[in-house]
Enzyme design. Structure first.
Site, short mmCIF file in Angstrom:
data_model
loop_
_atom_site.label_atom_id
_atom_site.label_comp_id
_atom_site.label_asym_id
_atom_site.label_seq_id
_atom_site.Cartn_x
_atom_site.Cartn_y
_atom_site.Cartn_z
N ASP A 1 3.50 -0.31 44.92
CA ASP A 1 3.75 -0.79 43.50
C ASP A 1 2.17 -0.36 42.72
O ASP A 1 1.68 -1.06 41.97
CB ASP A 1 3.98 -2.07 43.21
N GLU B 1 12.98 -1.97 37.01
CA GLU B 1 11.97 -2.68 37.11
C GLU B 1 10.87 -1.79 36.47
O GLU B 1 10.99 -0.65 36.09
CB GLU B 1 12.04 -3.08 38.24
#
Length: 558
Positions: A18, A193
């Site tokens: 991420d 997302e």
């Protein structure tokens, strides 16, 4: 060192998922998720986008970041790192995921600011609990906006939900005004997302991740003249992926999607991007990626960070300079910025003379004087045994990521247990359910301290009882040689030259996202436990991690 202008992916191998990237001047910073590991949020630094060193960690306050009891893969998710040019302050936005049961997702989002990248960081500012992967955007008119995935829990509604926009007031330290849904995705891949907002030439660009965190992952770009939308999708979407074909998986809760594995892709699981404009007036996206073991879909090293050079098209879209949408294993470096042929793999050679390497982190809480100290024995670190590695609470373990398929891990320790439930040694660790422990312990069968291997796999324990060895002096050097999907443990007494195998070669593929069902990666470390009276301790003299690539380079030099 020879010079090259090619960046090799991944730029941060091993468990570094991420990624978010930030430039301040000519310095680049990159933050990644830390999940149940403490301290929370690691920040790396680079000058060439190819080689990164750990600069600092953000969250050291255990009274705020309460990770005890956190089930993998909860904890700290997808931090955002920005710099406000008007106030010259750094901002971090982070999500603490508490619970995922029933797909309700109990989480809280916070913001923190600091005058320097090293802190001190402000007390966390509560933002919302509507979803995760929140990020902050500083507009050129002085306004600030938060974009978040709104996690929709309602039956009959599309999941996971929409990207929502909220204005943030730094003076009030709160969100203000209404919440606006601005996108339900730029593709039909689903699993929307990781929203980030950017602005260029009057356009607001919304970058998201779609297709899940696994083999259908992709970086998706939409744009609008108005920050509240409507947003149109780039016709090339996803602009970076490992699966460059269109498919429909909206409302599919499977985020791993192993069926979408593309054997022709140089890298897998490519998505979750973050954009940076370099000091050389070029553009890059850092993104999540993964490398499965050859011939499998098992990624023991976890989700990693890679990078692609981008260009703006004449009609204002952002595409890979290499062409197409398939993420590449290499990309061009910045113009006139030297990239030396140094390895991107981390080497640890810790002797515990004055400090503990900041790359050694601990699960579920900080390493403090209650269980770890350098003062008891100069040149050694003393670890007091607490709960077993199956625990999610008080675990005495220091570990760091494994970032190469072929790696040697070593430690040297002294330990004098008096009960079979006291253990200390070398650990390979994925999470509380999956680990391997080459340990010294008290063996009633041997009548003395023994050395043996214990295995945790999907919360079940096993022991290699036929391979235990008596070590009455309580001193041993333990080594693990990781060779792709297997590990061989060895040991020797201090001062000896030759290593002896302990136990068979052990398959470690169960410590992968695909087998364990998490989002982390393989870690290596050392630790102890004591289920007798919580009084025993082990002294560790050294801890080393050496990727085989580094060993081969050294052999060539000599």
């Amino acid at each position: 060192m020879t010079q090259s202008n090619i960046i090799q992916n991944p730029i941060l191998p091993g468990f570094t998922p991420d990624p978010v990237i930030l430039r301040v001047g000519k310095v680049y910073y990159l933050a990644t998720s830390t999940f149940h590991w403490f301290p929370g949020i690691q920040i790396f630094e680079s000058s060439d986008l190819a080689h990164w060193t750990l600069r600092t960690s953000v969250i050291h306050d255990a009274n705020f970041l309460k990770l005890k009891g956190t089930a993998t893969p909860c904890g700290v998710w997808a931090p955002d790192l920005t710099f406000d040019e008007r106030t010259q302050k750094f901002w971090i936005v982070m999500c603490q995921m508490h619970n995922m049961n029933g797909n309700l997702f109990d989480q809280d989002n916070y913001a923190m600011f600091a005058d320097t990248i090293d802190g001190p960081w402000s007390k966390p500012i509560y933002l919302n609990s509507i979803g995760f992967d929140a990020s902050l955007f500083h507009d050129d008119d002085g306004k600030h906006y938060l974009v978040t995935l709104e996690w929709d829990t309602r039956k009959g509604y599309q999941h996971p939900g929409a990207i929502v926009l909220e204005e943030f007031d730094p003076e009030q330290k709160s969100l203000v005004g209404k919440t606006t849904r601005i996108s339900r995705g730029g593709t039909d891949r689903g699993c929307l997302e990781a929203p980030h907002l950017y602005k260029r030439n009057g356009w607001y660009y919304l970058m998201t991740a779609e297709g899940g965190t696994g083999y259908g992952h992709g970086v998706v770009i939409q744009r609008s003249r108005n920050i509240q939308g409507p947003y149109e999708s780039d016709p090339m979407n996803p602009v970076i992926t490992s699966t460059p074909y269109k498919y429909f998986r909206r409302n599919d809760p499977d985020s791993l999607r192993i069926d979408l594995y593309n054997a022709k892709a140089p890298m897998q699981k490519c998505g979750h991007g973050s954009l940076v404009h370099t000091h050389t007036d070029e553009w890059y996206i850092v993104h999540l990626s993964a490398r499965p073991l050859p011939g499998t879909t098992n990624c023991t090293l976890g989700r990693e960070t890679s990078i692609q050079k981008m260009i703006w098209t004449d009609d204002g879209w952002l595409h890979m300079k290499s062409g197409g949408t398939l993420a590449q294993a290499t990309t061009e470096g910045m113009t006139n910025v030297e990239i030396k042929s140094e390895s991107q793999l981390q080497v640890i050679n810790e002797s515990f003379d004055t400090s503990i390497d900041q790359r050694l982190i601990s699960p579920y809480g900080p390493h403090d004087e209650s269980w770890v100290t350098l003062d008891a024995r100069p040149g050694w670190v003393r670890i007091y045994g607490r709960q077993s590695f199956f625990s999610r609470f008080d675990v005495s373990l220091l570990a760091t990521r494994i970032d190469s398929f072929q790696t040697t891990v070593e430690t040297s320790l002294e330990f004098h247990p008096i009960h079979y439930s006291q253990s200390a040694g070398l650990v390979l660790y994925y999470d509380d359910c999956n680990w391997l422990f080459a340990r010294l312990y008290y063996s009633e069968t041997l009548g003395t301290t023994g050395l043996a291997i214990m295995k945790g796999e999907k919360s079940q324990k096993d022991e290699y009882l036929l391979d235990r060895i008596a070590v009455p002096e309580g001193k041993a050097e333990i080594k693990a040689i990781i060779d792709y999907g297997e590990v061989q443990f060895s040991w020797r007494r201090p001062g000896e030259q030759d290593w002896q195998h302990i136990g068979p070669k052990i398959d470690i593929q169960y410590m992968s996202d695909e087998q364990a069902g998490g989002f982390t990666g393989l870690m290596a470390g050392f630790g102890a436990w004591d289920a007798y009276r919580r009084q025993s301790y082990a002294d560790f003299d050294s801890f080393k991690i050496t990727p085989k690539q580094i060993c081969d380079q050294f052999d060539e030099l000599i």
